[in-house]
Design an enzyme around this catalytic site. Structure first.
Site, PDB file in Angstrom:
ATOM      1  CG  ASN A   1      24.948  32.195  -0.677  1.00 25.04           C
ATOM      2  OD1 ASN A   1      25.616  31.744  -0.196  1.00 25.04           O
ATOM      3  ND2 ASN A   1      24.974  32.671  -2.127  1.00 25.04           N
TER       4      ASN A   1
ATOM      5  NE  ARG B   1      24.994  24.249  -5.900  1.00 25.52           N
ATOM      6  CZ  ARG B   1      24.710  25.136  -5.045  1.00 25.52           C
ATOM      7  NH1 ARG B   1      22.944  24.850  -4.493  1.00 25.52           N
ATOM      8  NH2 ARG B   1      25.151  25.667  -5.335  1.00 25.52           N
TER       9      ARG B   1
ATOM     10  CD  GLN C   1      19.015  25.093  -8.602  1.00 23.81           C
ATOM     11  OE1 GLN C   1      19.022  25.018  -8.351  1.00 23.81           O
ATOM     12  NE2 GLN C   1      18.994  26.247  -9.707  1.00 23.81           N
TER      13      GLN C   1
ATOM     14  CG  HIS D   1      18.861  27.863  -6.123  1.00 27.43           C
ATOM     15  ND1 HIS D   1      20.146  27.131  -6.991  1.00 27.43           N
ATOM     16  CD2 HIS D   1      19.050  27.971  -5.054  1.00 27.43           C
ATOM     17  CE1 HIS D   1      20.959  26.989  -6.443  1.00 27.43           C
ATOM     18  NE2 HIS D   1      20.673  27.717  -4.295  1.00 27.43           N
TER      19      HIS D   1
HETATM   20  P1  NAI Z   1      31.285  25.443   3.562  1.00 25.78           P
HETATM   21  O1  NAI Z   1      32.613  24.688   2.106  1.00 25.78           O
HETATM   22  O2  NAI Z   1      31.753  26.046   4.769  1.00 25.78           O
HETATM   23  O3  NAI Z   1      30.989  23.864   3.974  1.00 25.78           O
HETATM   24  C1  NAI Z   1      30.708  22.245   4.204  1.00 25.78           C
HETATM   25  C2  NAI Z   1      31.278  21.335   4.664  1.00 25.78           C
HETATM   26  O4  NAI Z   1      30.291  20.401   4.932  1.00 25.78           O
HETATM   27  C3  NAI Z   1      32.522  21.119   5.200  1.00 25.78           C
HETATM   28  O5  NAI Z   1      32.233  20.800   6.437  1.00 25.78           O
HETATM   29  C4  NAI Z   1      32.563  20.081   4.530  1.00 25.78           C
HETATM   30  O6  NAI Z   1      33.885  19.099   4.813  1.00 25.78           O
HETATM   31  C5  NAI Z   1      30.894  19.564   4.133  1.00 25.78           C
HETATM   32  N1  NAI Z   1      31.405  17.823   3.673  1.00 25.78           N
HETATM   33  C6  NAI Z   1      31.781  17.387   2.884  1.00 25.78           C
HETATM   34  N2  NAI Z   1      31.421  16.648   2.479  1.00 25.78           N
HETATM   35  C7  NAI Z   1      30.132  16.066   3.040  1.00 25.78           C
HETATM   36  C8  NAI Z   1      29.907  14.609   2.958  1.00 25.78           C
HETATM   37  N3  NAI Z   1      29.802  14.018   1.980  1.00 25.78           N
HETATM   38  N4  NAI Z   1      29.481  14.167   4.285  1.00 25.78           N
HETATM   39  C9  NAI Z   1      29.510  15.328   5.302  1.00 25.78           C
HETATM   40  N5  NAI Z   1      29.355  17.030   5.454  1.00 25.78           N
HETATM   41  C10 NAI Z   1      29.947  16.839   4.047  1.00 25.78           C
HETATM   42  O7  NAI Z   1      30.247  25.577   2.592  1.00 25.78           O
HETATM   43  P2  NAI Z   1      29.374  26.449   3.130  1.00 25.78           P
HETATM   44  O8  NAI Z   1      29.040  27.776   2.903  1.00 25.78           O
HETATM   45  O9  NAI Z   1      28.233  25.895   4.589  1.00 25.78           O
HETATM   46  O10 NAI Z   1      27.728  26.068   1.864  1.00 25.78           O
HETATM   47  C11 NAI Z   1      27.688  24.660   1.760  1.00 25.78           C
HETATM   48  C12 NAI Z   1      26.752  24.117   0.576  1.00 25.78           C
HETATM   49  O11 NAI Z   1      25.100  24.357   0.324  1.00 25.78           O
HETATM   50  C13 NAI Z   1      27.287  24.776  -1.111  1.00 25.78           C
HETATM   51  O12 NAI Z   1      28.437  24.408  -1.321  1.00 25.78           O
HETATM   52  C14 NAI Z   1      26.314  24.707  -1.791  1.00 25.78           C
HETATM   53  O13 NAI Z   1      26.382  23.581  -2.345  1.00 25.78           O
HETATM   54  C15 NAI Z   1      24.375  24.942  -1.516  1.00 25.78           C
HETATM   55  N6  NAI Z   1      24.717  26.342  -0.816  1.00 25.78           N
HETATM   56  C16 NAI Z   1      23.084  26.676  -1.193  1.00 25.78           C
HETATM   57  C17 NAI Z   1      22.775  28.230  -1.587  1.00 25.78           C
HETATM   58  C18 NAI Z   1      21.518  28.056  -2.141  1.00 25.78           C
HETATM   59  O14 NAI Z   1      20.649  29.268  -2.158  1.00 25.78           O
HETATM   60  N7  NAI Z   1      20.592  27.079  -1.498  1.00 25.78           N
HETATM   61  C19 NAI Z   1      23.710  29.017  -1.701  1.00 25.78           C
HETATM   62  C20 NAI Z   1      24.819  29.062  -1.027  1.00 25.78           C
HETATM   63  C21 NAI Z   1      25.098  27.862  -0.369  1.00 25.78           C
END
Ligand code: NAI
Length: 358
Positions: A117, A256, A285, A309
């Site tokens: 997503n 989040r 939530q 959400h």
């Molecule tokens: P991803 O794993 O591809 O990328 C996450 C990035 O955040 C990585 O590059 C990682 O190094 C970085 N990161 C981790 N800790 C960090 C920090 N302290 N400071 C800066 N960067 C940091 O994950 P993706 O697919 O981009 O998703 C990210 C988040 O988005 C998910 O973990 C989820 O919590 C949220 N999400 C929300 C959705 C919604 O419906 N609102 C749906 C999908 C994801």
């Protein structure tokens, strides 16, 4: 095996729209498949407290399926009750509702449908940035009220062109946001992430990495949060960090809710220190009716772009994460390797670098 899924109730909408796959009613489309293999499939929305179905059924569940939209919080204590639990599958992206460190210790695997997503969320981020910067919500509310006073809206409406936009987290979603910002002619695009983008990817989106978080936020007109929730990000956007934001900056968080301190963000919007905050994720939530993010407004009456959400649960996304969940289950039952990008916690260790620098 016993497979337990914690999903949200879709009620009338789910009966009328079978593509609402992530609901209790439509069961991720998995019942016929699981039962044909002789597995037991329990689906429920009841997830909180000792009398909930989740807490009762977890005791003899082998495979747990949850979604971030209606998170079943799998704590260390619950894991201790879950004697048969081998695999947790997140139907979607973001597995912070599982105590990942405890899963590592207990050799419980945690998988998610990575990428399912991320376009859906990147589009929501773009929408949220634009609706804040252009002061859309109060303009629309004015129309619904029957009023027409352009100056009241225009006094706090800007162009995205010429602004500095930064993403905290430049993974799948953060990078897609940087890609989608290209035609807006922003002054500069920045990112903050302990994992640097490959130079070619950085060049493609013309983004500059800032290595210090305070330095990063102090340069941005718009900050978008696209990092997972883990011990290194929980509550990181709080009163102290907000003091380093540009006065009147906009903040978008679709990652989040608990990455932000809810009260501190609400106070910053109310005082005008932040011109606005938008997002779809909440620290609790469903969000309680009196959650400060529901009604916060900036001193000029705008600056609130909150929704429930739903950014990662469009109908298109639901098709992808339901299919992806089935593929993960098939791989597991057939003893095939999982797509490495989907493995957050493997057998006894983190396989993903996204949940903290280890
Ligand atoms: P991803 O794993 O591809 O990328 C996450 C990035 O955040 C990585 O590059 C990682 O190094 C970085 N990161 C981790 N800790 C960090 C920090 N302290 N400071 C800066 N960067 C940091 O994950 P993706 O697919 O981009 O998703 C990210 C988040 O988005 C998910 O973990 C989820 O919590 C949220 N999400 C929300 C959705 C919604 O419906 N609102 C749906 C999908 C994801």
């Amino acid at each position: 095996m016993k497979v337990l899924a914690i999903l949200y109730n879709g009620y009338k909408a789910a009966k009328a729209e079978p593509r609402l796959l992530g609901t209790v009613e439509n069961e991720l489309g998995l019942r016929a498949y699981l039962e044909s293999l002789g597995h037991e499939y329990v689906v429920t929305s009841s997830k909180d407290g000792p009398d909930s179905d989740f807490h009762k059924h977890i005791a003899d569940t082998d495979i747990l399926i949850t979604t971030p939209f209606h998170p079943g919080y799998l704590t260390k204590d619950l894991m201790d009750k879950a004697k048969n639990l081998k695999v947790c599958v997140t139907a979607g992206v973001g597995s912070d509702h599982v105590d990942l460190n405890a899963a590592v210790d207990r050799k419980i695997q945690v998988l998610e449908v990575s990428g399912s997503n991320v376009v859906s969320v990147a589009e929501q981020v773009m929408m949220s940035i634009l609706l804040l910067v252009r002061n859309f919500v109060p303009a629309h509310e004015m129309i619904e009220r029957g009023d027409w006073q352009v100056s009241d809206i225009a006094r706090n409406a800007f162009d995205l062109e010429g602004k500095v936009v930064g993403t905290m987290g430049a993974g799948r979603i953060g990078y897609r946001v940087l890609q989608r910002l290209q035609p807006f002619n922003c002054k500069e695009l920045l990112y903050y992430d302990y994992n640097a983008l490959p130079a070619s990817a950085e060049n493609t989106v013309n983004a500059r990495r800032v290595e210090d978080l305070k330095d990063f936020v102090s340069q941005c007109d718009v900050v978008t949060v696209n990092a997972p929730l883990h011990e290194g990000t929980r509550g990181i956007i709080n009163k102290d960090l907000l003091q380093h934001f540009k006065p009147g900056a906009w903040l978008v968080n679709t990652a989040r809710g608990a990455i932000c301190n809810a009260e501190d963000v609400a106070s910053a919007v109310k005082s005008g220190q932040l011109r606005g905050y938008a997002g779809d994720v909440w620290n609790v939530q469903p969000a309680p009716k009196d959650h400060p993010w529901r009604h916060m407004k900036n001193p000029l009456g705008g600056g609130n772009g909150m929704t429930p959400h739903y950014s990662g649960t469009t109908l298109d996304a639901q098709t992808r994460y339901a299919e992806g969940t089935k593929t993960i289950l098939q791989n597991y039952f057939e003893g095939k390797p999982q797509d490495p990008g989907n493995v957050i916690v493997g057998l006894g260790k983190y396989e993903s670098q996204s949940y903290g620098k280890r």
